[in-house]
Design an enzyme around this catalytic site. Structure first.
Site, PDB file in Angstrom:
ATOM      1  CG  HIS A 171      -3.669  -4.684  -2.433  1.00 40.19           C
ATOM      2  ND1 HIS A 171      -2.369  -4.866  -2.022  1.00 40.19           N
ATOM      3  CD2 HIS A 171      -4.364  -4.394  -1.327  1.00 40.19           C
ATOM      4  CE1 HIS A 171      -2.309  -4.683  -0.710  1.00 40.19           C
ATOM      5  NE2 HIS A 171      -3.499  -4.403  -0.268  1.00 40.19           N
ATOM      6  CG  MET A 180      -2.268  -9.041   7.876  1.00 37.67           C
ATOM      7  SD  MET A 180      -3.976  -8.604   7.530  1.00 37.67           S
ATOM      8  CE  MET A 180      -4.422  -7.692   9.010  1.00 37.67           C
ATOM      9  CB  SER A 181       2.130  -9.257   2.888  1.00 39.34           C
ATOM     10  OG  SER A 181       2.866  -8.105   3.258  1.00 39.34           O
ATOM     11  CG  HIS A 186      -2.418 -10.308   1.305  1.00 39.96           C
ATOM     12  ND1 HIS A 186      -3.000  -9.593   0.280  1.00 39.96           N
ATOM     13  CD2 HIS A 186      -1.452  -9.523   1.819  1.00 39.96           C
ATOM     14  CE1 HIS A 186      -2.405  -8.410   0.172  1.00 39.96           C
ATOM     15  NE2 HIS A 186      -1.468  -8.341   1.096  1.00 39.96           N
ATOM     16  CG  ASN A 193      -1.845   0.614  11.763  1.00 39.17           C
ATOM     17  OD1 ASN A 193      -1.589   0.249  10.606  1.00 39.17           O
ATOM     18  ND2 ASN A 193      -1.934  -0.228  12.767  1.00 39.17           N
ATOM     19  CG  HIS A 214      -8.309  -1.493   4.368  1.00 38.56           C
ATOM     20  ND1 HIS A 214      -6.971  -1.845   4.302  1.00 38.56           N
ATOM     21  CD2 HIS A 214      -8.734  -1.452   3.082  1.00 38.56           C
ATOM     22  CE1 HIS A 214      -6.622  -1.987   3.042  1.00 38.56           C
ATOM     23  NE2 HIS A 214      -7.666  -1.756   2.284  1.00 38.56           N
ATOM     24  CB  SER A 257      -0.881   0.031   1.253  1.00 33.26           C
ATOM     25  OG  SER A 257      -1.475  -1.209   1.461  1.00 33.26           O
ATOM     26  CE1 TYR A 308      -6.491  -9.947   2.746  1.00 31.65           C
ATOM     27  CE2 TYR A 308      -4.433  -9.853   3.977  1.00 31.65           C
ATOM     28  CZ  TYR A 308      -5.307  -9.307   3.055  1.00 31.65           C
ATOM     29  OH  TYR A 308      -4.980  -8.139   2.423  1.00 31.65           O
ATOM     30  CD  GLU A 309      -6.079 -11.359  -1.456  1.00 32.41           C
ATOM     31  OE1 GLU A 309      -6.602 -11.062  -2.529  1.00 32.41           O
ATOM     32  OE2 GLU A 309      -4.863 -11.165  -1.217  1.00 32.41           O
ATOM     33  CB  ALA A 326       0.640  -1.210   4.769  1.00 31.20           C
TER      34      ALA A 326
HETATM   35  N1  HPA Z   1      -1.569  -5.261  11.756  1.00 35.68           N
HETATM   36  C1  HPA Z   1      -1.468  -6.114  10.710  1.00 35.68           C
HETATM   37  N2  HPA Z   1      -1.341  -5.726   9.477  1.00 35.68           N
HETATM   38  C2  HPA Z   1      -1.317  -4.411   9.221  1.00 35.68           C
HETATM   39  C3  HPA Z   1      -1.419  -3.461  10.241  1.00 35.68           C
HETATM   40  C4  HPA Z   1      -1.558  -3.916  11.587  1.00 35.68           C
HETATM   41  O1  HPA Z   1      -1.657  -3.141  12.549  1.00 35.68           O
HETATM   42  N3  HPA Z   1      -1.342  -2.243   9.653  1.00 35.68           N
HETATM   43  C5  HPA Z   1      -1.213  -2.447   8.328  1.00 35.68           C
HETATM   44  N4  HPA Z   1      -1.188  -3.765   8.055  1.00 35.68           N
END
Ligand code: HPA
Length: 275
Positions: free
Chosen positions: A60, A210-211, A82, A234, A246, A29, A84-85, A112
């Site tokens: 994406h 997550m990647s 990912h 974040n 998100h 991202s 999770y998909e 990200a």
């Molecule tokens: N956790 C997991 N994945 C993320 C986060 C997070 O806080 N921020 C961006 N991707």
């Protein structure tokens, strides 16, 4: 592992371009705009590549962009899939393996991530020095294809030190703040609980996402040099007063685009000059 699928993907690409890249960069991202800086670009949407998984998350895209940045011969992966998909670990790494067979020697992974180190702040960049694979999955499980790599790959320097140092050097030269740290890879798609964030901090993580970990493993298996940069979008759950969305992640990513792209372009130029 199904090498035939990887070869099918390679052949699809080779039927559209004879460009042979040295460096691949996977855009997380906030980095999508990097593709606009590729000179004489050749764009191949993932739909046109046999076997390539298609990303489903908003924000994406899904295309390969081939071309040069200065002297560097680059392929940009705009969009990744990912776990999770719902994709298998093997499917998640098929694009990286395809680019490996196409000839890349260097892989730059970006993502990200949430800040786990309390000294970090949203908007900062972090060079990934190592990772914790907490995805309970490894893309190399199953029969090993010795033509791709060894059964038991060494991961002592999973993130190449020279490349990582170069990223820091480029950031410092351009006055861009940069951190160093360990990335914890989770499956998602839930953001973590505060207890999970506390756990990974105790385990040594500085950022969480997550990647990246599966792609790093598959590339190391093939002998490709890897480096990575996380954009801290974040603070991870429990480290800030607000709940995670998100939208917040995308907003910080958009705000960071300019210096993130600037840094990556500089790194690519330097790598091109070094060749
Ligand atoms: N956790 C997991 N994945 C993320 C986060 C997070 O806080 N921020 C961006 N991707």
């Amino acid at each position: 592992m199904n090498k035939e699928k990887i070869i099918k993907a390679v052949k699809s690409i080779q039927s559209k371009t004879d460009f042979v890249p040295d460096i691949a960069i996977v855009l997380g991202s906030g980095l999508g705009k990097l593709a606009d800086f590729i000179e004489n670009s050749i764009v191949i949407p993932y739909e046109e590549i046999d076997e390539f998984p298609k990303p489903t998350v908003t924000g994406h895209g899904g295309k390969l962009v081939f071309g040069k940045v200065g002297e560097a011969k680059v392929v940009v992966m705009q969009g990744r899939v990912h776990l999770y998909e719902g994709h298998s670990p093997e499917k998640v790494v098929l694009p990286v393996r395809t680019l490996g067979l196409l000839g890349i020697k260097t892989l730059i992974l970006t993502n990200a991530a949430g800040g786990v180190n309390p000294a970090f702040a949203p908007g900062e960049l972090m060079v990934i020095r190592d990772h914790l694979n907490l995805q309970c999955a490894n893309p190399l499980t199953g029969p090993n294809d010795d033509s791709l790599g060894t059964r038991f790959p060494d991961m002592t320097e999973a993130y190449n030190k020279k490349l990582s140092d170069l990223i820091v050097e480029c950031a410092v030269e351009n006055g861009i703040d940069i951190r160093n740290g360990v990335y914890a890879g989770m499956t998602g798609p839930t953001y973590e609980t505060p207890a999970e964030v506390n756990m990974v901090r105790i385990l040594g993580a500085d950022a969480i996402g997550m990647s990246t970990v599966a792609e790093c493993i598959a590339a190391n298996h093939m002998g490709i040099k890897v480096c990575g940069v996380s954009l801290i979008t974040n603070m991870a759950a429990g480290l800030s007063k607000t709940k995670l969305t998100h939208e917040e992640v995308k907003e910080t990513a958009d705000q960071a685009t300019e210096y993130f792209v600037e840094l990556m372009l500089k790194v690519l130029l330097r790598l091109g000059d070094a060749n």
